[in-house]
Motif scaffolding. Structure first.
Motif, mmCIF file in Angstrom:
data_model
loop_
_atom_site.group_PDB
_atom_site.id
_atom_site.type_symbol
_atom_site.label_atom_id
_atom_site.label_comp_id
_atom_site.label_asym_id
_atom_site.label_seq_id
_atom_site.Cartn_x
_atom_site.Cartn_y
_atom_site.Cartn_z
ATOM 1 N N VAL A 1 -34.284 0.989 31.539
ATOM 2 C CA VAL A 1 -34.027 -0.013 32.578
ATOM 3 C C VAL A 1 -32.972 -0.993 32.077
ATOM 4 C CG1 VAL A 1 -35.013 -1.934 33.884
ATOM 5 C CG2 VAL A 1 -36.333 0.168 33.567
ATOM 6 N N PHE A 2 -31.966 -1.248 32.892
ATOM 7 C CA PHE A 2 -30.916 -2.197 32.527
ATOM 8 C C PHE A 2 -31.154 -3.554 33.177
ATOM 9 C CE2 PHE A 2 -26.932 -4.299 33.820
ATOM 10 C CZ PHE A 2 -26.460 -4.652 32.566
ATOM 11 N N ILE A 3 -30.940 -4.624 32.406
ATOM 12 C CA ILE A 3 -30.992 -5.989 32.924
ATOM 13 C C ILE A 3 -29.735 -6.726 32.470
ATOM 14 C CG2 ILE A 3 -32.204 -8.204 32.892
ATOM 15 C CD1 ILE A 3 -34.784 -6.722 32.308
ATOM 16 N N LYS A 4 -29.033 -7.347 33.409
ATOM 17 C CA LYS A 4 -27.902 -8.201 33.034
ATOM 18 C C LYS A 4 -28.451 -9.426 32.318
ATOM 19 C CE LYS A 4 -23.797 -10.552 34.798
ATOM 20 N NZ LYS A 4 -23.021 -10.950 35.997
ATOM 21 N N HIS A 5 -27.833 -9.787 31.194
ATOM 22 C CA HIS A 5 -28.479 -10.755 30.301
ATOM 23 C C HIS A 5 -27.438 -11.471 29.456
ATOM 24 C CE1 HIS A 5 -31.098 -11.022 26.354
ATOM 25 N NE2 HIS A 5 -31.030 -12.198 26.967
ATOM 26 N N ASP A 6 -27.464 -12.779 29.509
ATOM 27 C CA ASP A 6 -26.670 -13.618 28.609
ATOM 28 C C ASP A 6 -27.539 -13.936 27.404
ATOM 29 O OD1 ASP A 6 -25.301 -15.568 27.230
ATOM 30 O OD2 ASP A 6 -25.094 -16.944 28.928
ATOM 31 N N ALA B 1 -31.635 -19.115 26.728
ATOM 32 C CA ALA B 1 -33.072 -18.964 26.488
ATOM 33 C C ALA B 1 -33.824 -18.532 27.737
ATOM 34 C CB ALA B 1 -33.646 -20.270 25.945
ATOM 35 N N ALA B 2 -33.448 -19.063 28.899
ATOM 36 C CA ALA B 2 -34.114 -18.692 30.151
ATOM 37 C C ALA B 2 -33.902 -17.213 30.455
ATOM 38 C CB ALA B 2 -33.603 -19.553 31.299
ATOM 39 N N ASP B 3 -32.714 -16.702 30.178
ATOM 40 C CA ASP B 3 -32.451 -15.275 30.363
ATOM 41 C C ASP B 3 -33.361 -14.436 29.472
ATOM 42 O OD1 ASP B 3 -30.468 -15.700 32.244
ATOM 43 O OD2 ASP B 3 -28.992 -14.437 31.237
ATOM 44 N N ASP C 1 -36.354 -15.233 28.413
ATOM 45 C CA ASP C 1 -37.703 -15.260 28.988
ATOM 46 C C ASP C 1 -37.821 -14.276 30.147
ATOM 47 O OD1 ASP C 1 -38.492 -17.182 27.158
ATOM 48 O OD2 ASP C 1 -38.151 -18.873 28.538
ATOM 49 N N THR C 2 -36.761 -14.192 30.955
ATOM 50 C CA THR C 2 -36.750 -13.261 32.081
ATOM 51 C C THR C 2 -36.816 -11.816 31.597
ATOM 52 O OG1 THR C 2 -35.512 -14.787 33.489
ATOM 53 C CG2 THR C 2 -35.422 -12.448 34.068
ATOM 54 N N VAL C 3 -36.048 -11.507 30.562
ATOM 55 C CA VAL C 3 -36.034 -10.143 30.021
ATOM 56 C C VAL C 3 -37.418 -9.735 29.526
ATOM 57 C CG1 VAL C 3 -35.180 -8.710 28.110
ATOM 58 C CG2 VAL C 3 -33.579 -10.096 29.447
ATOM 59 N N ILE C 4 -38.070 -10.613 28.780
ATOM 60 C CA ILE C 4 -39.395 -10.277 28.248
ATOM 61 C C ILE C 4 -40.413 -10.147 29.382
ATOM 62 C CG2 ILE C 4 -41.246 -10.987 26.707
ATOM 63 C CD1 ILE C 4 -38.580 -10.111 25.348
ATOM 64 N N THR C 5 -40.368 -11.062 30.340
ATOM 65 C CA THR C 5 -41.297 -11.005 31.481
ATOM 66 C C THR C 5 -41.119 -9.717 32.272
ATOM 67 O OG1 THR C 5 -41.378 -13.412 31.678
ATOM 68 C CG2 THR C 5 -41.996 -12.142 33.618
ATOM 69 N N GLU C 6 -39.871 -9.342 32.545
ATOM 70 C CA GLU C 6 -39.610 -8.128 33.323
ATOM 71 C C GLU C 6 -39.971 -6.872 32.537
ATOM 72 O OE1 GLU C 6 -35.889 -7.885 35.349
ATOM 73 O OE2 GLU C 6 -35.967 -9.970 36.044
ATOM 74 N N THR C 7 -39.765 -6.907 31.229
ATOM 75 C CA THR C 7 -40.143 -5.759 30.397
ATOM 76 C C THR C 7 -41.644 -5.556 30.415
ATOM 77 O OG1 THR C 7 -38.238 -6.115 28.933
ATOM 78 C CG2 THR C 7 -40.029 -4.745 28.083
ATOM 79 N N GLU C 8 -42.392 -6.637 30.239
ATOM 80 C CA GLU C 8 -43.851 -6.532 30.271
ATOM 81 C C GLU C 8 -44.342 -6.056 31.635
ATOM 82 O OE1 GLU C 8 -45.688 -9.435 26.890
ATOM 83 O OE2 GLU C 8 -45.527 -10.266 28.919
ATOM 84 N N SER C 9 -43.712 -6.521 32.687
ATOM 85 C CA SER C 9 -44.103 -6.117 34.034
ATOM 86 C C SER C 9 -43.859 -4.630 34.268
ATOM 87 C CB SER C 9 -43.323 -6.935 35.066
ATOM 88 O OG SER C 9 -43.613 -6.513 36.377
ATOM 89 N N LYS D 1 -37.619 -15.474 18.904
ATOM 90 C CA LYS D 1 -38.585 -16.443 19.413
ATOM 91 C C LYS D 1 -39.193 -15.985 20.728
ATOM 92 C CE LYS D 1 -39.132 -21.356 20.486
ATOM 93 N NZ LYS D 1 -38.466 -22.677 20.592
ATOM 94 N N ALA D 2 -38.377 -15.414 21.604
ATOM 95 C CA ALA D 2 -38.864 -14.983 22.911
ATOM 96 C C ALA D 2 -39.804 -13.787 22.828
ATOM 97 C CB ALA D 2 -37.673 -14.653 23.822
ATOM 98 N N VAL D 3 -39.518 -12.868 21.904
ATOM 99 C CA VAL D 3 -40.283 -11.619 21.871
ATOM 100 C C VAL D 3 -41.574 -11.720 21.063
ATOM 101 C CG1 VAL D 3 -39.344 -10.492 19.786
ATOM 102 C CG2 VAL D 3 -39.896 -9.122 21.812
ATOM 103 N N ALA D 4 -41.661 -12.670 20.147
ATOM 104 C CA ALA D 4 -42.824 -12.734 19.250
ATOM 105 C C ALA D 4 -44.163 -12.815 19.987
ATOM 106 C CB ALA D 4 -42.675 -13.884 18.265
#
Length: 244
Positions: free
Chosen positions: A55-60, A64-66, A68-76, A120-123
């Motif tokens: 799955v591809f996600i556009k990401h800066d 930091a907010a980006d 958080d979005t990546v981790i949330t969407e990955t878990e989902s 920090k986001a993934v831990a």
């Protein structure tokens, strides 16, 4: 091929070059992969090529907010994250005295700050699995001198890797750095550097530059349970350059 069977991975800078090679390798080995980049066209094409497990996600990566979005969407989509490959980065070989503050801060943000933000986001997600592996892509310029800006950030990645490995070990999270030499990627095969790289390859002990897939094999080992007792370490893949 199932060395990553049941694993969920996030890979940054995955739309092309070395990052795309990592994405392909991980999917081949059974992982569910979310990969990110600012290159939407390349990212979406690769995701379509690889099918439902990529799955591809556009990401800066500097935002930091980006993250958080990546981790949330990955878990989902796939569940808690087991693997993070901090691969995104840029190079810059501008002479020290000609480099602007803006240019310097840009390379620090992309190559260095993004690694901090990613770890920090993934831990917290990895903590849920009790079995995490973070692979930070540094460079041989994280071991020896080179261009100001690029070298600084790659040394920083090496240091952050060691510090994070010590602080995250009790959570079952391993952190290692990979230090490639000259790799045949678009970063070095496009533009004015092509002839310089060809000449430089003659001075590498193995007499050639590496292919992205060769680095991916090392990243795969560190991401897998095969490297279960390795943390806080540097893994060099440079054709013998730093042995000289």
């Amino acid at each position: 091929m199932s060395r990553l069977e049941g694993k969920v991975a996030v890979i940054t800078g995955g739309a092309r070059g070395m990052g795309a090679a990592h994405v392909r390798k991980f999917v081949e080995e059974g992982a569910k992969v979310v990969f990110t980049d600012l290159n939407e066209e390349g990212g979406r094409a690769l995701a379509q090529e690889l099918g439902e497990n990529a799955v591809f996600i556009k990401h800066d990566v500097t935002n930091a907010a980006d993250w958080d979005t990546v981790i949330t969407e990955t878990e989902s989509k796939f569940g808690p994250v087991n693997i993070l490959v901090n691969n995104a980065g840029i190079s810059m070989s501008k002479p020290f005295l000609e480099m602007s503050e803006e240019e310097y801060r840009k390379i620090v943000d992309i190559n260095q700050v993004s690694v901090f933000l990613g770890m920090k986001a993934v831990a917290p997600s990895m903590r849920k699995t009790g079995n995490g592996s973070i692979v930070n892509i540094s460079s041989i310029n994280g071991l020896v001198g080179g261009a100001v800006g690029y070298t600084d950030t790659k040394f920083a990645v090496r240091g952050m890797t060691k510090a994070a490995a010590l602080q995250l070990a009790h959570l079952g999270i391993r952190v290692n750095s990979v230090h490639p030499g000259v790799i045949e990627t678009p970063m070095v095969t496009e533009g004015d550097a092509v002839e310089m790289i060809k000449e430089f390859a003659k001075h590498i002990p193995l007499r050639r530059v590496a292919q992205s897939e060769e680095v991916s094999n090392l990243v795969l080992f560190l991401a897998s349970d095969e490297s279960s007792y390795s943390t806080g370490s540097e893994f060099v893949i440079d054709g013998g350059l730093t042995a000289m």
